[in-house]
Write a protein that holds these residues in place. Structure first.
Motif, short mmCIF file in Angstrom:
data_model
loop_
_atom_site.label_atom_id
_atom_site.label_comp_id
_atom_site.label_asym_id
_atom_site.label_seq_id
_atom_site.Cartn_x
_atom_site.Cartn_y
_atom_site.Cartn_z
N ASP A 71 5.60 28.44 -22.75
CA ASP A 71 7.07 28.44 -22.75
C ASP A 71 7.59 27.40 -21.76
N SER A 72 6.99 27.34 -20.60
CA SER A 72 7.40 26.36 -19.60
C SER A 72 7.16 24.94 -20.08
N TRP A 73 6.04 24.73 -20.73
CA TRP A 73 5.68 23.40 -21.25
C TRP A 73 6.69 22.93 -22.29
N ILE A 74 7.03 23.78 -23.23
CA ILE A 74 7.95 23.38 -24.30
C ILE A 74 9.36 23.16 -23.77
N MET A 75 9.80 23.98 -22.82
CA MET A 75 11.15 23.83 -22.29
C MET A 75 11.28 22.59 -21.41
N GLY A 76 10.19 22.20 -20.77
CA GLY A 76 10.22 20.95 -20.02
C GLY A 76 10.42 19.75 -20.93
N GLY A 77 9.68 19.73 -22.04
CA GLY A 77 9.84 18.66 -23.00
C GLY A 77 11.19 18.68 -23.68
N LEU A 78 11.73 19.87 -23.85
CA LEU A 78 13.03 20.03 -24.51
C LEU A 78 14.14 19.30 -23.74
N LEU A 79 14.09 19.34 -22.43
CA LEU A 79 15.12 18.68 -21.63
C LEU A 79 15.09 17.17 -21.84
N ALA A 80 13.90 16.60 -21.94
CA ALA A 80 13.79 15.16 -22.18
C ALA A 80 14.38 14.79 -23.54
N VAL A 81 14.08 15.59 -24.54
CA VAL A 81 14.62 15.36 -25.89
C VAL A 81 16.14 15.45 -25.87
N THR A 82 16.67 16.46 -25.21
CA THR A 82 18.12 16.67 -25.18
C THR A 82 18.84 15.53 -24.50
N SER A 83 18.26 14.99 -23.44
CA SER A 83 18.90 13.88 -22.73
C SER A 83 19.10 12.67 -23.64
N MET A 84 18.19 12.49 -24.60
CA MET A 84 18.31 11.37 -25.54
C MET A 84 19.26 11.69 -26.69
N THR A 85 19.11 12.85 -27.31
CA THR A 85 19.92 13.18 -28.48
C THR A 85 21.40 13.35 -28.13
N THR A 86 21.70 13.89 -26.95
CA THR A 86 23.10 14.08 -26.57
C THR A 86 23.79 12.75 -26.29
N THR A 87 23.09 11.82 -25.68
CA THR A 87 23.70 10.51 -25.43
C THR A 87 23.93 9.76 -26.73
N MET A 88 23.03 9.97 -27.71
CA MET A 88 23.24 9.39 -29.03
C MET A 88 24.55 9.92 -29.62
N GLY A 89 24.74 11.23 -29.54
CA GLY A 89 25.96 11.83 -30.07
C GLY A 89 27.20 11.36 -29.34
N ALA A 90 27.10 11.22 -28.02
CA ALA A 90 28.26 10.80 -27.21
C ALA A 90 28.68 9.38 -27.54
N PHE A 91 27.73 8.50 -27.79
CA PHE A 91 28.06 7.12 -28.11
C PHE A 91 28.67 6.99 -29.50
#
Length: 284
Positions: free
Chosen positions: A56-76
């Motif tokens: 669970d810790s492993w997947i949630m750590g990777g999830l934050l990295a993914v979110t940082s990219m996808t959210t900035t894509m949406g914001a732009f």
């Protein structure tokens, strides 16, 4: 610049669908993990609450990295929409300096990335606790927030350069779809990095946001990896960390956290500089 950034923030958060789709990657990854990925990576000799906490810790750590990219894509998407509607020409003909317009877009995108990624952090912590794991302590949380800022900065800079080549919503949407699909593989969420061919592993290590994922995972799994591998030889733990992308090998050496940080800082500086140059010379 501040007022222009506030305009973009209001537009983004007023559009409920934009906020939802920015968090969609979070829901999809958690859903896939709960239904499929969790069982896939947890099989083997280890099958305990400690192991579940580790994964669970492993997947949630990777999830934050993914979110940082996808959210900035949406914001732009706001910038692309302004270009598509020719609003950018009105802005450029106004008393506002072009540098302030560009700075406003970048500042709003960074702010949106931070806010949405923090929401993902809270949701991830809630899931870990709900599944029987432990919440991050204050020291770990502070380090995660530091990495989060670096990850969003690097992501914003990379996406800014990409966006500078688009003027239509259709082209941007297509690029967002492709990147959103690939990001899970490039951060080693869908398939553990260690089971991939050497050439693919190299490509992943060249992708800057994968270094943010490694940093997040190192912090997230500090406690859980000790509990799951209690009494195991150090080499077993080391091999596990390498296979799951918690640490990266450069040649025969393990990369230290400072190396990942330098990659993210360098990415931010280089891509930000090129992006600003592109926007300044770009003809709308």
């Amino acid at each position: 610049m501040i007022q222009f950034a506030l305009r973009s923030l209001k537009i983004f958060f007023r559009d409920k669908s934009a906020v939802f789709f920015s968090l969609l990657a979070v829901f999809i990854i958690i859903g896939l993990y709960v239904l499929f990925l969790g069982d896939m990576v947890s099989v083997g000799e280890m099958s305990s609450d400690e192991t579940r906490f580790l994964m669970d810790s492993w997947i949630m750590g990777g999830l934050l990295a993914v979110t940082s990219m996808t959210t900035t894509m949406g914001a732009f998407g706001i910038m692309v929409d302004d270009q598509h509607k020719k609003l950018i020409k009105d802005f450029n003909s106004s008393p506002i300096k072009r540098s302030e317009i560009v700075g406003g877009y970048l500042l709003s995108t960074f702010s949106i990335g931070i806010i949405i990624t923090l929401i993902a952090l809270i949701l991830g912590q809630g899931y870990i606790v709900f599944a029987g794991g432990e919440i991050l302590n204050l020291s770990q949380l502070a380090r995660v927030c530091g990495v989060l800022i670096l990850s969003v900065l690097a992501s914003s800079s990379m996406v800014a350069l990409l966006v500078s080549f688009f003027k239509s919503n259709n082209a941007f949407s297509a690029a967002s779809t492709v990147i959103g699909t690939l990001i899970g593989f490039l951060t080693g969420i869908y398939v553990p990095i260690g089971v991939l061919p050497a050439s693919v592993q190299t490509a992943i290590k060249l992708f800057p946001i994968s270094h943010a994922a490694a940093l997040f995972r190192q912090i997230y799994t500090e406690v859980s990896v000790i509990k799951a591998f209690e009494g195991a030889p150090a080499q077993v733990i080391n091999d596990f960390n390498i296979e799951l992308g918690i640490v990266f090998k450069a040649g025969e050496k393990i990369m230290e956290p400072i190396h990942h940080i330098l990659v993210l800082v360098a990415t931010t500086v280089v891509f930000f500089g090129i992006s600003v140059y592109r926007f300044n010379i770009k003809k709308d």
